[in-house]
Design an enzyme around this catalytic site. Sequence first.
Site, PDB file in Angstrom:
ATOM      1  N   GLU A   1      27.750  50.855  44.640  1.00 19.99           N
ATOM      2  CA  GLU A   1      29.516  51.338  44.569  1.00 19.99           C
ATOM      3  C   GLU A   1      29.634  51.277  43.188  1.00 19.99           C
ATOM      4  OE1 GLU A   1      31.558  48.950  46.253  1.00 19.99           O
ATOM      5  OE2 GLU A   1      30.406  48.717  48.741  1.00 19.99           O
TER       6      GLU A   1
ATOM      7  N   GLU B   1      28.870  47.991  52.602  1.00 22.59           N
ATOM      8  CA  GLU B   1      28.207  47.068  52.096  1.00 22.59           C
ATOM      9  C   GLU B   1      27.062  46.676  52.683  1.00 22.59           C
ATOM     10  OE1 GLU B   1      31.109  46.402  52.006  1.00 22.59           O
ATOM     11  OE2 GLU B   1      31.522  46.856  49.661  1.00 22.59           O
TER      12      GLU B   1
ATOM     13  N   GLN C   1      28.813  45.125  44.850  1.00 25.53           N
ATOM     14  CA  GLN C   1      29.716  45.768  43.532  1.00 25.53           C
ATOM     15  C   GLN C   1      29.928  44.013  43.284  1.00 25.53           C
ATOM     16  OE1 GLN C   1      32.993  48.142  43.443  1.00 25.53           O
ATOM     17  NE2 GLN C   1      31.780  49.140  41.963  1.00 25.53           N
TER      18      GLN C   1
ATOM     19  N   ASP D   1      32.681  39.072  45.805  1.00 23.25           N
ATOM     20  CA  ASP D   1      33.488  38.291  47.141  1.00 23.25           C
ATOM     21  C   ASP D   1      33.196  39.103  48.337  1.00 23.25           C
ATOM     22  OD1 ASP D   1      35.499  36.832  45.828  1.00 23.25           O
ATOM     23  OD2 ASP D   1      34.436  37.976  44.403  1.00 23.25           O
ATOM     24  N   TYR D   2      32.628  40.731  48.010  1.00 29.74           N
ATOM     25  CA  TYR D   2      32.365  41.494  49.399  1.00 29.74           C
ATOM     26  C   TYR D   2      30.872  41.443  49.817  1.00 29.74           C
ATOM     27  CZ  TYR D   2      36.469  42.531  47.105  1.00 29.74           C
ATOM     28  OH  TYR D   2      37.771  42.164  46.048  1.00 29.74           O
TER      29      TYR D   2
ATOM     30  N   HIS E   1      38.152  37.703  44.205  1.00 30.92           N
ATOM     31  CA  HIS E   1      38.037  38.223  42.668  1.00 30.92           C
ATOM     32  C   HIS E   1      37.122  37.168  42.177  1.00 30.92           C
ATOM     33  CE1 HIS E   1      40.877  41.113  43.747  1.00 30.92           C
ATOM     34  NE2 HIS E   1      39.860  42.324  43.309  1.00 30.92           N
TER      35      HIS E   1
END
Length: 801
Positions: free
Chosen positions: A492, A523, A545, A548-549, A590
């Site tokens: 991304e 993802e 990215q 956290d993801y 975050h």
Amino acid sequence: MTQAATKEALTFEDFKKEVLKDYTTARISRECSLLGRKEVLTGKAKFGIFGDGKEVPQLAMAKAFKNGDFRSGYYRDQTFMMAIGALNIQQFFAGLYGHADITQDPMSGGRQMGGHFATHSLDENGEWKNLTQQKNSSSDISPTAGQMPRLLGLAQASKIYREFPNADKEQKFSVNGNEVAWGTIGNASTSEGLFFETINAAGVLQVPMVMSVWDDMYGISVHARHQTTKESISEILKGFQKEENTNGYEVLTVLGWDYPALVDTYAKAAQIARTNHIPVLIHVKELTQPQGHSTSGSHERYKSADRLQWEGDFDCIVKMRSWMIDNNIAKSEELDTLDAELKKEVLAGKKAAWEAYLNPIKEERTKLVEVLNSVAASSANKVFIEKMIADLSSIKEPIRKDNLTTARKILRMVIGEAGQNALATWIKNYTNEIQPKFSSHLMSQSSSKAENVAEILPVYDEASEMVDARLIIRNNFDKIFETYPETLIFGEDSGNIGDVNQGLEGLQEKYGEARVSDAGIREASILGQGIGMAMRGLRPIAEIQYLDYLLYALQIMSDDLATVQYRTAGKQKAPLIVRTRGHRLEGIWHSGSPMGMIINAVRGMHVLVPRSMTKAAGFYNTLLKADEPALVIECLNGYRLKEKMPNNIGEFTTPIGVVETVKEGTDLTIVSYGSTLRIVEQAAKELMEIGIDVEIIDAQSLLPFDKNHDCVKSLQKTNRLLVVDEDVPGGASAYILQQIVDVQEGYKFLDSKPETLAAKPHRPAYGTDGDYFSKPSTEDVFEKVYAIMNEANPKKYPSLY
Ligand SMILES: Cc1ncc(C[n+]2csc(CCOP(=O)(O)OP(=O)(O)O)c2C)c(N)n1
Ligand SMILES: [Mg+2]
């Protein structure tokens, strides 16, 4: 006869031959399913899930499948594997029995339950074979739809190779990007998010992928009305149909028992995908499941009498057979004779597989019994031991567990006796011989394994400048793309703007959109793109990215990527680099650092946590010389910090599994990593002001951790240990503690209780105060160290509170 008539006659003969060959494959496959179920019900095999009822469409798929193509499918595909010549009867049963030998069960060396298929991409040295000269199947995994993300990458590799042929340096992977990636999935499994995510992504990317849905209206006992809107995947995917001037799919439907229609449909699909790189979805309807879902249940419990009757009538082999008779391809009696012969052939193959499985174990038992008899002869427990030998010998179909259990139980009965040594030696040798059958190839065993890559230090001179650290990453990637044509990066915002922190600034312009590209927000399939492309010889860097993801991709990293080498006993690899950035910012989603969760989910990968961009760049350089998958987590708050630009950018390497002592000290060892390390360094300065001299070790690499056992060497000097990170309590800090205290036997050198300092158990709150009250601060580190010193020497370090 005229020439034309002869030709026509010959052609019909050829056609007949081919149909009969197909029918033979289908019948063999069916007999394997029928006999396979019996083997489970009589206890020879543990579990069976078979391809009965799905044979005929797989014949059609196999016809359109060419050398260089790849399959990514699921447990119903035995007929396809047989039709491409990758699975024979004996191998089928070897898989069912779990024969722990890759030469006998080429699918997984007994590691996967039967019905999980693979071909061999690697030779005995772990090096790539020429994949353009063989038919390929990526190794299956059990989670439904888990085959989808990888399928996208397998298809995309063709696109990359067509656009950028230099990437195939050794010409082992592609011929002009003509290879199709073939997916298969059950109707019910299309309910999974991974299916829809991948379907959309392939429509965007326009890759040569042919996706077959084997539709039998059920997912175990659950009917299509609970699975799929309108009970039809092709109905609801109609909007994906490509129109003039749009991207999209060719969506085809075909009945699963209609042999000629299937052959035509698959030929057409292959042509569209292969030539034009347009994805195709084939909805194969009206399939059946003659024996129900698996050996764990019976479908009479949930299918109506009408449905069962219909499944009998529309069984695809029954229908193919009638079609053959109606079209003068064979007579009913001829087919009866053939069926009877094939039944015998399958029985013989099954017997051979069982003997091949059992005989080595029996031979091992014979040798053990010899040792045990001599041990018994000189033992005070002779009577008991002889009884145990007799019990072992009487097992008709022994497994290795029987051998080893008996030996280990008897060892306890002969402690101090004449036979102890011989028996202990037998047990050790046997374990050394057998254990690798179940435990080898968690990581690469080739000469290119990451641990073999030598360290090259960054070089500086007086002219070396302090720069924003992101420039070191950027320049290093520049050098990587220049040096390795097989590398590419995607994620991304990774393309046009060169990633959110500009670590790829300007590189899309320089290297083109095939190699530096933006991806959709998805993802799991970004990860899958990486896996599939890495399985086809490219060196993808999949960018997630933010850390956290990563959780959206963690399932596929854990179930697929981390197990590729292991589940194929070293016959496939996917040396994918996953790049992400994380730790220490502010906010619940975050600033995560769930390292304990990650390292426990992805054994089979390297997990690297560099504290600086120079260290991170060095890890990428190491990984590209190696052939293993890895996750690299850059420090999100590190891009704007200043680091010195090395002169040998793209060349220096950070070794994997090696810690670095960043400050020497005598009073206590602190082990940490990533962004927390800077906090530790600050605390160390403040501790020094009151005379406490800590040693700081940067772990750098969590998987593997400190191969050289440098941490325990530090403990021998300081005798005290504190592990600091920003994961939850009991997360990666507990892992590090276990490694040092248990694996490295650090407990022998401790004068104080070994401690950990982690974040609070909740997610980190927003804002600077949120951070201060959620994650370890300099004061927390200072006071934790001080408290340990206070406990050791309260006079010198009186209590603070
Ligand atoms: C993620 C996941 N959930 C549940 C299961 C258990 N499971 C195995 S097969 C299956 C049904 C699949 O049905 P379908 O996709 O229609 O394939 P079929 O077996 O009918 O060919 C389920 C629920 C699984 N393997 N993976
Ligand atoms: Mg189904």
